[in-house]
Structures are given as C-alpha cells and as structure tokens.
Design an enzyme around this catalytic site. Structure first.
Site, short mmCIF file in Angstrom:
data_model
loop_
_atom_site.label_atom_id
_atom_site.label_comp_id
_atom_site.label_asym_id
_atom_site.label_seq_id
_atom_site.Cartn_x
_atom_site.Cartn_y
_atom_site.Cartn_z
N PHE A 129 0.84 -1.19 0.00
CA PHE A 129 0.00 0.00 0.00
C PHE A 129 0.88 1.24 0.00
O PHE A 129 1.79 1.36 0.82
CB PHE A 129 -0.90 0.03 1.24
CG PHE A 129 -1.95 -1.05 1.25
CD1 PHE A 129 -1.62 -2.35 1.62
CD2 PHE A 129 -3.25 -0.77 0.88
CE1 PHE A 129 -2.58 -3.36 1.62
CE2 PHE A 129 -4.22 -1.77 0.87
CZ PHE A 129 -3.88 -3.06 1.24
N CYS A 186 -14.79 13.32 4.49
CA CYS A 186 -15.89 12.42 4.85
C CYS A 186 -15.95 12.31 6.37
O CYS A 186 -14.92 12.06 7.01
CB CYS A 186 -15.69 11.06 4.22
SG CYS A 186 -15.41 11.14 2.44
N CYS A 216 -14.38 9.11 7.77
CA CYS A 216 -13.07 8.66 7.26
C CYS A 216 -12.23 8.02 8.38
O CYS A 216 -12.03 8.60 9.44
CB CYS A 216 -12.29 9.81 6.65
SG CYS A 216 -10.72 9.25 5.94
N ASP A 217 -11.72 6.82 8.09
CA ASP A 217 -10.99 6.05 9.11
C ASP A 217 -9.47 6.24 9.02
O ASP A 217 -8.73 5.50 9.66
CB ASP A 217 -11.35 4.55 8.99
CG ASP A 217 -10.94 3.96 7.64
OD1 ASP A 217 -10.32 4.67 6.82
OD2 ASP A 217 -11.23 2.76 7.42
N THR A 218 -9.03 7.21 8.22
CA THR A 218 -7.60 7.30 7.92
C THR A 218 -7.02 8.66 8.26
O THR A 218 -7.54 9.69 7.84
CB THR A 218 -7.37 7.04 6.41
OG1 THR A 218 -7.98 5.80 6.08
CG2 THR A 218 -5.89 6.95 6.09
N GLU A 236 -7.30 3.05 -5.01
CA GLU A 236 -8.50 3.29 -4.21
C GLU A 236 -8.77 4.78 -4.34
O GLU A 236 -7.96 5.61 -3.90
CB GLU A 236 -8.22 2.97 -2.73
CG GLU A 236 -7.84 1.53 -2.44
CD GLU A 236 -9.05 0.63 -2.20
OE1 GLU A 236 -10.12 1.16 -1.83
OE2 GLU A 236 -8.92 -0.58 -2.37
C1 LIG Z 1 -9.32 5.97 3.27
S1 LIG Z 1 -9.99 5.81 1.68
C2 LIG Z 1 -8.66 6.42 0.63
C3 LIG Z 1 -8.98 6.40 -0.84
C4 LIG Z 1 -9.99 7.41 -1.33
N1 LIG Z 1 -9.88 8.67 -0.72
C5 LIG Z 1 -11.41 6.88 -1.19
O1 LIG Z 1 -12.17 7.40 -0.37
O2 LIG Z 1 -11.71 5.92 -1.88
C6 LIG Z 1 -9.91 4.02 1.38
C7 LIG Z 1 -11.21 3.28 1.45
O3 LIG Z 1 -11.67 3.27 2.80
C8 LIG Z 1 -13.06 3.53 2.79
N2 LIG Z 1 -13.41 4.03 4.12
C9 LIG Z 1 -13.01 5.18 4.70
N3 LIG Z 1 -13.48 5.29 5.95
C10 LIG Z 1 -14.18 4.15 6.18
C11 LIG Z 1 -14.92 3.66 7.32
N4 LIG Z 1 -15.00 4.36 8.46
N5 LIG Z 1 -15.50 2.44 7.21
C12 LIG Z 1 -15.42 1.73 6.06
N6 LIG Z 1 -14.74 2.14 4.97
C13 LIG Z 1 -14.14 3.34 5.03
C14 LIG Z 1 -13.20 4.53 1.65
O4 LIG Z 1 -14.53 4.67 1.21
C15 LIG Z 1 -12.32 3.89 0.62
O5 LIG Z 1 -13.03 2.86 -0.05
N1 LIG Z 2 -5.35 -4.06 4.77
C1 LIG Z 2 -5.84 -2.93 4.28
N2 LIG Z 2 -6.62 -3.00 3.17
C2 LIG Z 2 -7.06 -1.83 2.64
N3 LIG Z 2 -7.78 -1.67 1.51
C3 LIG Z 2 -7.96 -0.35 1.31
C4 LIG Z 2 -7.33 0.35 2.32
C5 LIG Z 2 -7.19 1.83 2.31
O1 LIG Z 2 -7.01 2.44 3.36
O2 LIG Z 2 -7.28 2.38 1.21
C6 LIG Z 2 -6.77 -0.59 3.20
C7 LIG Z 2 -6.01 -0.53 4.41
O3 LIG Z 2 -5.77 0.52 5.02
N4 LIG Z 2 -5.55 -1.73 4.88
S1 SF4 Z 3 -9.49 9.73 2.24
FE1 SF4 Z 3 -11.31 8.93 1.16
S2 SF4 Z 3 -12.69 8.42 2.86
FE2 SF4 Z 3 -11.12 9.78 3.72
S3 SF4 Z 3 -11.91 11.89 3.53
FE3 SF4 Z 3 -10.77 11.49 1.67
S4 SF4 Z 3 -12.33 10.71 0.23
FE4 SF4 Z 3 -13.20 10.54 2.26
MG LIG Z 4 -7.81 1.81 5.23
#
Ligand SMILES: C[S@@+](CC[C@H](N)C(=O)[O-])C[C@H]1O[C@@H](n2cnc3c(N)ncnc32)[C@H](O)[C@@H]1O
Ligand SMILES: Nc1nc2[nH]cc(C(=O)O)c2c(=O)[nH]1
Ligand code: SF4
Ligand SMILES: [Mg+2]
Length: 181
Positions: free
Chosen positions: A24, A34, A37-39, A93
């Site tokens: 990754f 969002c 958003c978990d990231t 992604e």
């Molecule tokens: C962190 S995002 C990064 C890529 C891009 N910004 C996007 O949103 O596709 C990676 C994936 O995690 C999903 N995602 C983010 N927060 C999430 C959450 N709390 N639970 C499930 N999926 C989540 C997003 O929809 C995306 O499919």
């Molecule tokens: N193992 C793992 N799989 C993923 N697939 C999409 C991810 C992402 O954050 O985009 C993710 C991630 O963060 N970890």
């Molecule tokens: S990284 Fe993806 S899920 Fe997180 S704020 Fe950006 S678009 Fe939304």
């Molecule tokens: Mg992730």
C-alpha cells in the site's frame, strides 16, 4: 516529489481483491472530508518516484495499491509506468473525483455523497453504506458493486440491504477484523 504518508505491506482487506498480499502506498492529502473517514493521512514525507519504487520493490508481491488521502490528486502516468517497469500490477483506491492516468490496472471507486465522479473506467464500485440511497451508483459502469459497513459497525444493516438488493455484494474490512494493517 510526492508526499507519502506511509508505505506498508499487508493483505488487501476490502473489495474484489480481498486477501491478496499487496504493498500500500498512502498519499497525504484529500479533497473531501468524509465524516466517517478512518484514515489519518495529512502527515507525510516527500519522496521521489525512484524512492517510492525502491520501497515498493522490497516486497515480492506483484500488487501495489495506491491510496490515501486521495491518490488521484497526486499521481500521473509516469509513476504508474515506473511501477510497471518493476513488474507491478497497479491498483487505486479513489473517491472518483479526479481524472486518472489511463495506464492504471485496477480502479476501485468509492463514491461519496455530493461528489461528482470524473472517471472514464471503473473496475469495482465500493460504497461505504450508512443507510443512504445507493441505487444511482448502480448506473456507474463497473464489473463489481460492493457495499461496505462503516467501521465494521453496521454489518447487519448492510447484509439486510444486500439481501433485498442482490446486485450488491458485501465487502468487509477484513484487516480490521484480523487486526492487521
Ligand atoms: C481511506 S480511503 C482512501 C482512498 C480514497 N480517498 C477513497 O475514499 O476511496 C480508502 C477506502 O476506505 C473507505 N473508508 C473510509 N473510511 C471508512 C470507514 N470508516 N469504514 C469503512 N470504509 C471506510 C473509503 O470509502 C475507501 O473505499
Ligand atoms: N489491509 C488494508 N486494506 C485496505 N484496503 C484499502 C485500504 C485503504 O485504506 O485504502 C486498506 C487498508 O488501510 N488496509
Ligand atoms: S481519504 Fe477517502 S474516505 Fe477519507 S476523507 Fe478522503 S475521500 Fe473521504
Ligand atoms: Mg484503510
């Protein structure tokens, strides 16, 4: 130079390629905010394409997943070419708002409410389901349509929806269930 939050090796946790070992590459910065958003991706260090490819090449898997943040803001054909030159299969992604280089091998689009899709090719659609109307996403031309529970918290709700709307498939965030990166 590109701002990279992290480069790590794990199993693809989500969607069509679930279970496949992948490197990754997480880019810093996003054009959306969002609420779910978990990231954390804002912090990062600047890396040259050469550095990125060298880091990715440490792992023998063929699969590379560009993510973020929003990788579509930051990538170009040149970076994808450099990864291809190392024999890599390049997945992305993306939230779908940015035009992408044509040489990417696999496009996972996760559309977000109110954000216009700007892609001309999608392999899989993967929507984080929080009870919203997702029917219009089936009009996006793609090979696979996934709904993903939000933070593994509403899996029952997603299952119930899919049983009523069998065009969709379930995507679990298996890396969270397994407590791996
Ligand atoms: C962190 S995002 C990064 C890529 C891009 N910004 C996007 O949103 O596709 C990676 C994936 O995690 C999903 N995602 C983010 N927060 C999430 C959450 N709390 N639970 C499930 N999926 C989540 C997003 O929809 C995306 O499919
Ligand atoms: N193992 C793992 N799989 C993923 N697939 C999409 C991810 C992402 O954050 O985009 C993710 C991630 O963060 N970890
Ligand atoms: S990284 Fe993806 S899920 Fe997180 S704020 Fe950006 S678009 Fe939304
Ligand atoms: Mg992730």
């Amino acid at each position: 130079m590109r701002r990279i939050n992290e480069i790590f090796y794990s199993l693809q946790g989500e969607g069509y390629h679930t279970g496949i070992p992948a490197v990754f590459v997480r880019f810093s910065g996003c054009n959306l905010r969002c609420p779910f958003c978990d990231t954390q991706h804002e912090e990062g260090t600047l890396m040259s394409d050469e550095d990125i490819v060298m880091e990715v090449a440490k792992y023998s898997t063929q699969v590379v997943i560009l993510t973020g943040g929003e990788p579509g803001l930051w990538i170009d054909e040149k970076l994808v070419d450099a990864l291809h030159h190392e024999g890599k299969y390049v997945c992305i992604e993306t939230n779908g708002t940015c035009l992408l280089p044509e040489n990417i091998d696999w496009v996972t689009c996760s559309p977000k409410e109110g954000a216009k899709i700007n892609l001309d090719r999608i392999d899989e659609v993967k929507v984080v389901y929080v009870g919203q109307d997702v029917s219009a996403y089936l009009d996006l031309s793609a090979s696979h349509y996934f709904l993903q529970p939000c933070s593994c918290a509403n899996t029952e709700e997603v299952i119930a929806y899919i049983l009523q709307h069998p065009e969709w498939r379930l995507s679990l965030q298996t890396h969270k269930l397994l407590q791996i990166p």
